[in-house]
Design a protein around this motif. Structure first.
Motif, PDB file in Angstrom:
ATOM      1  N   UNK A 149      10.735   0.554  10.245  1.00 30.49           N
ATOM      2  CA  UNK A 149       9.537  -0.272  10.091  1.00 30.49           C
ATOM      3  C   UNK A 149       8.305   0.391  10.697  1.00 30.49           C
ATOM      4  N   UNK A 150       7.164   0.019  10.183  1.00 35.66           N
ATOM      5  CA  UNK A 150       5.888   0.580  10.621  1.00 35.66           C
ATOM      6  C   UNK A 150       5.153  -0.443  11.473  1.00 35.66           C
ATOM      7  N   UNK A 151       4.582   0.009  12.570  1.00 33.33           N
ATOM      8  CA  UNK A 151       3.719  -0.824  13.401  1.00 33.33           C
ATOM      9  C   UNK A 151       2.320  -0.224  13.430  1.00 33.33           C
ATOM     10  N   UNK A 152       1.322  -1.059  13.278  1.00 37.33           N
ATOM     11  CA  UNK A 152      -0.048  -0.570  13.124  1.00 37.33           C
ATOM     12  C   UNK A 152      -1.015  -1.437  13.913  1.00 37.33           C
ATOM     13  N   UNK A 153      -1.889  -0.779  14.682  1.00 40.59           N
ATOM     14  CA  UNK A 153      -2.978  -1.475  15.377  1.00 40.59           C
ATOM     15  C   UNK A 153      -4.242  -0.647  15.235  1.00 40.59           C
ATOM     16  N   UNK A 181       0.799  -1.211   0.000  1.00 41.05           N
ATOM     17  CA  UNK A 181       0.000   0.000   0.000  1.00 41.05           C
ATOM     18  C   UNK A 181       0.829   1.256   0.000  1.00 41.05           C
ATOM     19  N   UNK A 182       0.330   2.287   0.704  1.00 36.38           N
ATOM     20  CA  UNK A 182       0.965   3.595   0.729  1.00 36.38           C
ATOM     21  C   UNK A 182       0.935   4.179   2.141  1.00 36.38           C
ATOM     22  N   UNK A 183       1.987   4.919   2.475  1.00 35.76           N
ATOM     23  CA  UNK A 183       2.028   5.709   3.696  1.00 35.76           C
ATOM     24  C   UNK A 183       2.135   7.168   3.269  1.00 35.76           C
ATOM     25  N   UNK A 184       1.154   7.971   3.667  1.00 31.35           N
ATOM     26  CA  UNK A 184       1.094   9.356   3.226  1.00 31.35           C
ATOM     27  C   UNK A 184       1.198  10.310   4.407  1.00 31.35           C
ATOM     28  N   UNK A 208       4.853   9.196   0.927  1.00 30.85           N
ATOM     29  CA  UNK A 208       6.231   9.128   1.396  1.00 30.85           C
ATOM     30  C   UNK A 208       6.854   7.758   1.215  1.00 30.85           C
ATOM     31  N   UNK A 209       6.082   6.723   1.473  1.00 29.94           N
ATOM     32  CA  UNK A 209       6.649   5.379   1.493  1.00 29.94           C
ATOM     33  C   UNK A 209       5.629   4.356   1.029  1.00 29.94           C
ATOM     34  N   UNK A 210       6.160   3.204   0.629  1.00 28.03           N
ATOM     35  CA  UNK A 210       5.324   2.072   0.248  1.00 28.03           C
ATOM     36  C   UNK A 210       5.548   0.942   1.248  1.00 28.03           C
ATOM     37  N   UNK A 211       4.587   0.737   2.145  1.00 35.76           N
ATOM     38  CA  UNK A 211       4.714  -0.352   3.120  1.00 35.76           C
ATOM     39  C   UNK A 211       4.379  -1.706   2.494  1.00 35.76           C
ATOM     40  N   UNK A 239       7.702  -3.445   6.526  1.00 31.50           N
ATOM     41  CA  UNK A 239       8.766  -2.797   5.754  1.00 31.50           C
ATOM     42  C   UNK A 239       8.209  -1.585   5.020  1.00 31.50           C
ATOM     43  N   UNK A 240       8.946  -0.473   5.046  1.00 29.77           N
ATOM     44  CA  UNK A 240       8.520   0.744   4.358  1.00 29.77           C
ATOM     45  C   UNK A 240       9.689   1.275   3.536  1.00 29.77           C
ATOM     46  N   UNK A 241       9.466   1.453   2.233  1.00 30.25           N
ATOM     47  CA  UNK A 241      10.521   1.959   1.350  1.00 30.25           C
ATOM     48  C   UNK A 241      10.125   3.306   0.778  1.00 30.25           C
ATOM     49  N   UNK A 242      11.096   4.178   0.696  1.00 25.79           N
ATOM     50  CA  UNK A 242      10.894   5.545   0.255  1.00 25.79           C
ATOM     51  C   UNK A 242      10.476   5.597  -1.212  1.00 25.79           C
TER      52      UNK A 242
END
Length: 250
Positions: free
Chosen positions: A159-163, A95-98, A113-116, A136-139
């Motif tokens: 790295x991204x953590x999500x709950x 997906x995407x991190x914006x 910003x990144x693609x998780x 994992x998140x890449x620029x």
């Protein structure tokens, strides 16, 4: 979606550069965001959004902002970057991190910003909670331009953590019910605190952005590169604007 937290440190080397490196600056978390002790990762809270079980898609936005400020000279800052309104969109395992990116008063909304990428192909809810760790998140190209080119496209970020809680009575991993009050924790450091890390500035919200010096992928940045960089030129670049999009579900 009733609540949720996002834990992300942006990039460890960048935080170190701002607080302990040549920038001699500070990091300020505000608006509900917190930073782990010891210049640790950040946590953004109060998620809103939607989860589609049939399509296996998740769209969430989070409250809070973080400001990176440094390279002060006569009251002006060469580095003044604010990230706010962070959002995550996942379709299966990617997906995407914006974020909204503010560069010394010039704001670009919904910069990708990144693609998780998760380590599983799908999203699984247990007791009405979806939890993803060490994503994992890449620029992206737009993200690389947002950091003034000091990090190349494809660079692995923290790295991204999500709950996220899908119902009001669902319990997030920190034990809070889905009431918009979850605090969570970052990916490194221990304990959390709001306000400012590093520097001698005043604790509290600091708005602005970054234009000038940013961290490189190494431990230091050549002085010439620092003076030449125009970080977060995303506000003016049409090619970057094309990479910005809002697809969040209110």
């Amino acid at each position: 979606m009733a609540d949720g937290t996002l834990g992300w440190g942006v990039k460890h080397s960048f935080r170190a550069y701002v607080v302990d490196g040549a920038a001699r600056g500070r990091i300020t978390a505000s608006g509900g965001a917190t930073q782990a002790a010891g210049n640790g990762a950040l946590t953004f809270t109060d998620a809103t959004g939607a989860y589609d079980t049939d399509a296996d898609t998740l769209s969430a936005s989070f409250e809070g902002a973080v400001n990176f400020k440094g390279h002060e000279e006569k009251g002006s800052y060469g580095l003044d970057l604010t990230l706010s309104d962070l959002g995550v969109e996942l379709d299966g395992g990617s997906g995407e991190l914006t974020a909204d990116v503010d560069s010394r008063g010039r704001t670009s909304e919904d910069v990708v910003l990144a693609e998780p990428t998760t380590n599983t192909a799908g999203l699984t809810a247990r007791d009405d909670v979806i939890t993803l760790d060490a994503v994992t998140a890449r620029l992206t190209k737009a993200g690389a331009e947002a950091f003034g080119g000091f990090y190349a496209e494809g660079t692995e970020l923290d790295p991204v953590g999500l709950s996220v809680a899908l119902s009001d009575d669902a319990q997030l991993p920190d034990g809070n019910a889905g009431s918009g009050s979850g605090s969570g924790s970052g990916s490194d450091g221990s304990g959390t605190s709001s306000g400012t890390t590093g520097g001698a500035g005043t604790t509290g919200s600091t708005t602005g952005g970054v234009s000038g010096a940013l961290a490189s992928t190494g431990s230091s940045v050549p002085a010439g590169a620092l003076g030449a960089a125009a970080a977060v030129t995303v506000a003016a670049g049409a090619g970057v604007v094309a990479a910005m999009r809002r697809r969040r579900t209110a």
